[in-house]
Design a protein around this motif. Structure first.
Motif, PDB file in Angstrom:
ATOM      1  N   TYR A   1       0.827  -1.209   0.000  1.00 41.16           N
ATOM      2  CA  TYR A   1       0.000   0.000   0.000  1.00 41.16           C
ATOM      3  C   TYR A   1       0.862   1.260   0.000  1.00 41.16           C
ATOM      4  CZ  TYR A   1      -3.571   3.364   1.334  1.00 41.16           C
ATOM      5  OH  TYR A   1      -4.416   4.461   1.365  1.00 41.16           O
ATOM      6  N   ASN A   2       1.874   1.265   0.843  1.00 38.36           N
ATOM      7  CA  ASN A   2       2.755   2.429   0.901  1.00 38.36           C
ATOM      8  C   ASN A   2       3.553   2.604  -0.389  1.00 38.36           C
ATOM      9  OD1 ASN A   2       2.038   3.276   3.491  1.00 38.36           O
ATOM     10  ND2 ASN A   2       3.484   1.882   4.469  1.00 38.36           N
ATOM     11  N   GLU A   3       3.905   1.483  -1.010  1.00 32.49           N
ATOM     12  CA  GLU A   3       4.586   1.567  -2.306  1.00 32.49           C
ATOM     13  C   GLU A   3       3.662   2.190  -3.349  1.00 32.49           C
ATOM     14  OE1 GLU A   3       5.796  -2.392  -3.192  1.00 32.49           O
ATOM     15  OE2 GLU A   3       7.570  -2.337  -1.893  1.00 32.49           O
ATOM     16  N   GLY A   4       2.390   1.817  -3.304  1.00 36.28           N
ATOM     17  CA  GLY A   4       1.412   2.401  -4.223  1.00 36.28           C
ATOM     18  C   GLY A   4       1.256   3.890  -3.999  1.00 36.28           C
ATOM     19  N   LEU A   5       1.185   4.294  -2.736  1.00 39.96           N
ATOM     20  CA  LEU A   5       1.072   5.717  -2.423  1.00 39.96           C
ATOM     21  C   LEU A   5       2.298   6.488  -2.892  1.00 39.96           C
ATOM     22  CD1 LEU A   5      -0.447   5.740   1.189  1.00 39.96           C
ATOM     23  CD2 LEU A   5      -1.620   6.139  -0.971  1.00 39.96           C
ATOM     24  N   SER A   6       3.474   5.882  -2.725  1.00 41.03           N
ATOM     25  CA  SER A   6       4.711   6.532  -3.152  1.00 41.03           C
ATOM     26  C   SER A   6       4.730   6.723  -4.668  1.00 41.03           C
ATOM     27  CB  SER A   6       5.911   5.688  -2.706  1.00 41.03           C
ATOM     28  OG  SER A   6       7.123   6.259  -3.163  1.00 41.03           O
TER      29      SER A   6
ATOM     30  N   ALA B   1       2.385   9.514  -5.588  1.00 43.29           N
ATOM     31  CA  ALA B   1       2.963  10.819  -5.280  1.00 43.29           C
ATOM     32  C   ALA B   1       3.999  11.234  -6.324  1.00 43.29           C
ATOM     33  CB  ALA B   1       3.594  10.798  -3.889  1.00 43.29           C
ATOM     34  N   GLN B   2       4.665  10.247  -6.915  1.00 44.68           N
ATOM     35  CA  GLN B   2       5.672  10.516  -7.938  1.00 44.68           C
ATOM     36  C   GLN B   2       5.054  10.755  -9.319  1.00 44.68           C
ATOM     37  OE1 GLN B   2       9.022   7.615  -7.863  1.00 44.68           O
ATOM     38  NE2 GLN B   2       8.203   6.975  -5.876  1.00 44.68           N
ATOM     39  N   GLY B   3       3.763  10.626  -9.401  1.00 39.64           N
ATOM     40  CA  GLY B   3       3.087  10.817 -10.680  1.00 39.64           C
ATOM     41  C   GLY B   3       3.089   9.591 -11.560  1.00 39.64           C
ATOM     42  N   LYS B   4       3.532   8.461 -11.011  1.00 38.87           N
ATOM     43  CA  LYS B   4       3.551   7.210 -11.776  1.00 38.87           C
ATOM     44  C   LYS B   4       2.225   6.490 -11.561  1.00 38.87           C
ATOM     45  CE  LYS B   4       8.585   6.797 -11.277  1.00 38.87           C
ATOM     46  NZ  LYS B   4       9.712   5.959 -10.778  1.00 38.87           N
ATOM     47  N   LEU B   5       1.187   7.041 -12.183  1.00 43.38           N
ATOM     48  CA  LEU B   5      -0.169   6.595 -11.901  1.00 43.38           C
ATOM     49  C   LEU B   5      -0.431   5.163 -12.352  1.00 43.38           C
ATOM     50  CD1 LEU B   5      -2.179   9.837 -12.773  1.00 43.38           C
ATOM     51  CD2 LEU B   5      -1.011   9.188 -10.658  1.00 43.38           C
ATOM     52  N   ARG B   6       0.118   4.800 -13.492  1.00 44.50           N
ATOM     53  CA  ARG B   6      -0.096   3.438 -13.979  1.00 44.50           C
ATOM     54  C   ARG B   6       0.560   2.420 -13.049  1.00 44.50           C
ATOM     55  NH1 ARG B   6       1.258   1.115 -20.064  1.00 44.50           N
ATOM     56  NH2 ARG B   6       0.576  -1.030 -19.685  1.00 44.50           N
ATOM     57  N   ASP B   7       1.803   2.697 -12.649  1.00 44.08           N
ATOM     58  CA  ASP B   7       2.509   1.787 -11.747  1.00 44.08           C
ATOM     59  C   ASP B   7       1.818   1.715 -10.388  1.00 44.08           C
ATOM     60  OD1 ASP B   7       4.381   1.265 -13.693  1.00 44.08           O
ATOM     61  OD2 ASP B   7       5.785   2.793 -12.995  1.00 44.08           O
TER      62      ASP B   7
ATOM     63  N   GLY C   1      -1.365   2.161  -9.879  1.00 46.97           N
ATOM     64  CA  GLY C   1      -2.569   1.358 -10.071  1.00 46.97           C
ATOM     65  C   GLY C   1      -2.267  -0.125 -10.072  1.00 46.97           C
ATOM     66  N   ASP C   2      -1.171  -0.493 -10.721  1.00 46.45           N
ATOM     67  CA  ASP C   2      -0.766  -1.908 -10.737  1.00 46.45           C
ATOM     68  C   ASP C   2      -0.471  -2.413  -9.328  1.00 46.45           C
ATOM     69  OD1 ASP C   2      -1.010  -1.922 -13.471  1.00 46.45           O
ATOM     70  OD2 ASP C   2       1.134  -1.650 -13.865  1.00 46.45           O
ATOM     71  N   LYS C   3       0.133  -1.559  -8.529  1.00 43.01           N
ATOM     72  CA  LYS C   3       0.480  -1.950  -7.158  1.00 43.01           C
ATOM     73  C   LYS C   3      -0.781  -2.153  -6.311  1.00 43.01           C
ATOM     74  CE  LYS C   3       4.187  -2.028  -6.101  1.00 43.01           C
ATOM     75  NZ  LYS C   3       5.206  -3.115  -6.111  1.00 43.01           N
ATOM     76  N   PHE C   4      -1.746  -1.260  -6.481  1.00 46.66           N
ATOM     77  CA  PHE C   4      -2.992  -1.392  -5.718  1.00 46.66           C
ATOM     78  C   PHE C   4      -3.800  -2.613  -6.188  1.00 46.66           C
ATOM     79  CE2 PHE C   4      -2.559   3.370  -5.079  1.00 46.66           C
ATOM     80  CZ  PHE C   4      -2.177   3.242  -3.750  1.00 46.66           C
TER      81      PHE C   4
ATOM     82  N   LEU D   1      -8.967   0.022  -3.301  1.00 50.07           N
ATOM     83  CA  LEU D   1     -10.083   0.189  -4.239  1.00 50.07           C
ATOM     84  C   LEU D   1     -10.394   1.666  -4.462  1.00 50.07           C
ATOM     85  CD1 LEU D   1     -12.856  -2.494  -3.580  1.00 50.07           C
ATOM     86  CD2 LEU D   1     -11.618  -2.034  -5.697  1.00 50.07           C
ATOM     87  N   VAL D   2     -10.397   2.443  -3.398  1.00 47.04           N
ATOM     88  CA  VAL D   2     -10.647   3.878  -3.523  1.00 47.04           C
ATOM     89  C   VAL D   2      -9.545   4.533  -4.351  1.00 47.04           C
ATOM     90  CG1 VAL D   2     -10.898   6.045  -2.262  1.00 47.04           C
ATOM     91  CG2 VAL D   2     -11.887   3.966  -1.342  1.00 47.04           C
ATOM     92  N   ASN D   3      -8.306   4.140  -4.088  1.00 50.90           N
ATOM     93  CA  ASN D   3      -7.189   4.680  -4.858  1.00 50.90           C
ATOM     94  C   ASN D   3      -7.271   4.286  -6.323  1.00 50.90           C
ATOM     95  OD1 ASN D   3      -4.811   6.122  -3.312  1.00 50.90           O
ATOM     96  ND2 ASN D   3      -5.674   4.622  -1.889  1.00 50.90           N
TER      97      ASN D   3
END
Length: 288
Positions: free
Chosen positions: A54-59, A62-68, A70-73, A90-92
């Motif tokens: 989850y924290n990796e997804g948030l990071s 924050a870096q603007g890597k939206l596709r990555d 999304g894959d993490k979530f 799911l919200v993210n």
């Protein structure tokens, strides 16, 4: 069949056995070659803790890597379904897909969230994302308004269920825009029928605006078009009522001046019939 029945019985058996051994070895090598490192990795269990994913997804987000992100979530949701972190993922996912213009995926994630967690504090946000997705896809009034109707429905549900939500104020503004859009569509079709002198059909369209969208900017013209349509049909009392209601609510409107002029040319004046559906539709309604 017993194993001994598989042994060669003819001369040259050693040669045959050797051939079989080579064949088996070749098959083993072939299967080994087909099992790549990626396949092994795919089969390996990912035991990364959910909070780390989850924290990796948030990071990444924050870096603007939206596709990555999304894959993490998505990975977290698959590995730890129904967990608290999957719930947040799911919200993210809904937000990230909306941000990337992937509206179908965003709506799907938001609806799934609402199904699984209807009592969550983020339910209002999920509804807001759904409304926003439909809102962004609203076409011009010349086309089918399915997306507009869905946006209106989502925003209306948000306002009714979560009146104190931080998203309600914006939902109310966008709800007015969707209503204005739908009213505009009705007016377009109504004017088409009026031009074709199909007065019954045009009245039905303008009636929809007066009843359902009377707080929109289109209601003034709708009342004038009702005056026109009823007058053309010879239903003078309804034409007079439409003009009178128009004048009462919008006395300085050009549409009222046009309605007044139309009636006076025929020897009539605006006069409200309190039993008319037009009069009843405006009772207790503040259109200003």
């Amino acid at each position: 069949m017993k194993l001994k029945d598989l042994r060669p019985v003819k001369r040259g058996g050693n040669r045959t056995t050797a051939f079989l051994n080579v064949a088996v070895l070749g098959l083993s090598l072939t299967l080994g070659a087909c099992t790549s490192k990626d396949d092994v990795d795919d089969l390996a269990l990912n035991d990364t803790p959910p909070e780390v994913l989850y924290n990796e997804g948030l990071s990444l987000r924050a870096q603007g890597k939206l596709r990555d992100a999304g894959d993490k979530f998505e990975e977290l949701d698959k590995l730890y379904p129904y967990s608290e972190y999957a719930k947040k993922s799911l919200v993210n996912l809904a937000y990230l897909n909306f941000s990337r213009g992937k509206y179908t995926e965003a709506i799907s994630a938001a609806k799934r969230f609402l199904t699984l967690y209807p009592g969550s504090d983020d339910a209002a946000y999920a509804l807001y994302i759904i409304g926003q997705c439909y809102f962004r896809q609203m076409p011009d009034i010349t086309r089918d308004q399915e997306m507009t109707e869905k946006a209106m429905s989502a925003f209306r549900e948000l306002i009714q269920r979560y009146p104190d939500s931080e998203y309600t104020a914006d939902a109310e503004k966008k709800l007015l825009i969707t209503q204005d859009q739908l009213a505009g569509k009705e007016m377009q079709v109504g004017r088409f029928y009026l031009k074709k002198r199909n007065y019954i059909a045009s009245i039905n369209r303008f009636k929809t605006v007066v009843i359902n969208y009377q707080t929109t900017r289109h209601v003034e013209e709708a009342l004038f078009r009702l005056t026109e349509s009823y007058y053309a049909l010879g239903v003078v009392n309804e034409a007079q009522t439409a003009a009178a209601v128009l004048g009462h609510n919008f006395p300085d409107s050009q549409w009222y001046k046009d309605a007044y002029s139309l009636l006076t040319k025929g020897g009539y004046e605006p006069s409200e019939d309190s039993g008319s559906w037009i009069s009843k539709a405006f009772k207790g309604i503040n259109v200003f």
